[in-house]
Design an enzyme around this catalytic site. Structure first.
Site: not given
Length: 299
Positions: A8, A10, A79-80, A123, A127-129, A145-146, A150-151, A237
């Site tokens: 990717r 990023s 993890k993705d 987020t 999972r985190r939520k 997202r981003g 960006t975050r 995931c």
């Protein structure tokens, strides 16, 4: 020998890819390495919840390019990568794991207590939520997202009181957090969080033999155990599932802890260990499968 790496575009994906490229070049095997940037569904759609985009949102396009022999290997945040994957592809190597922790980050000028104050936290992780809703009920989540820049920008602009990021990504990008406050969250990571997975075609023996030379066996064994626990639990995931495996190289003991947030909003935990050699993949799979099935039965 020429190796084309797919990735990717990023900053984090490229940082991980150049890290792998350097590891391969340091083998001194006269490799000609090319990097090819490929946009994935997750990159193109920055507004939709990841859970609504389906599995493999950061991997599918790379998978197709590899199956079509347009790239030789792909570098992923492991993890993705879906735990139930294409039968013609495999994770051939995992270099040494970075931090597996989640960080909650907020602006330096804000005097807040994450254990007491009512805060809006950014987020995109189910999972985190899910774990925050139980362990930190004062924190309310909002979709974020981003990429990392960006975050952090959205945090600086006070769109959120705090955001959650993986410590591994920040470390790999050598991000300066001096303008922020942060703490590690007391929740289990996503399976294989902090692990770079290098994918290849299963039948490409020459590529696999090269990749094995940059593989960290301890990381590989731990990530196999975590991913097989999630595989047996189900949900992919995007499940509210955390797992952490630690391999003790002195006593040859593999310990695995798993937790999931059930629909009843209870946290179900399972922990187990097994004695095995660091190269015994079946041992890690068996431990992961046992805990994954057990946690699914109780949830």
């Amino acid at each position: 020998m020429k190796i084309v790496i797919g990735t990717r575009g990023s900053k984090l994906a490229l940082a991980q890819t150049y890290y792998v490229k350097n590891l391969l070049e340091n083998l001194n095997e006269n490799l000609d390495i090319e990097i090819k940037i490929i946009k994935t569904t997750g990159d193109k759609d920055q507004k939709t919840k990841l859970s609504e985009l389906g599995l493999g949102v950061f991997t599918k396009e790379l998978d197709i390019k590899m199956l079509n022999n347009e790239i030789d290997i792909a570098v992923h945040s492991l993890k993705d990568v879906p735990t139930v994957w294409n039968e013609n592809l495999t994770i051939s190597a995992t270099p040494k794991r970075e931090s597996y922790h989640d960080l909650i980050i907020w602006n330096k000028n804000n005097d807040i207590d994450i254990s007491k104050d009512e805060l809006i936290v950014g987020t995109s992780s189910i999972r985190r939520k899910a774990f925050l809703s139980i362990k930190y009920p004062n924190l309310k989540t909002k979709l974020l997202r981003g990429n990392i820049d960006t975050r952090l920008r959205k945090l600086k602009e006070n769109e959120y009181d705090a955001i959650i990021l993986a410590e591994a990504g920040l470390n790999r990008l050598k991000m300066d957090l001096s303008k922020f406050n942060y703490e590690r969250l007391d929740i289990l990571p996503a399976p294989a969080q902090g692990v770079v997975g290098i994918a290849s075609r299963k039948d490409d023996k020459e590529i696999i033999s090269i990749l094995k030379k940059i593989n960290d066996e301890k990381t590989y064994l731990e990530s196999i155990a975590e991913r097989w626990a999630l595989r047996e639990y189900g949900g992919g995931c995007q499940a509210p599932f955390g797992a952490l495996a630690i391999y003790d190289t002195t006593n040859h003991k593999l310990n695995l802890k798993c937790q999931v947030v059930c629909e009843s909003e209870n946290i179900i935990s399972k922990e187990g260990n097994i004695i095995c050699n660091v190269d015994d993949v079946s041992c890690a799979k068996n431990l992961g499968a046992e805990l994954g099935k057990g946690i699914k039965k109780e949830c």
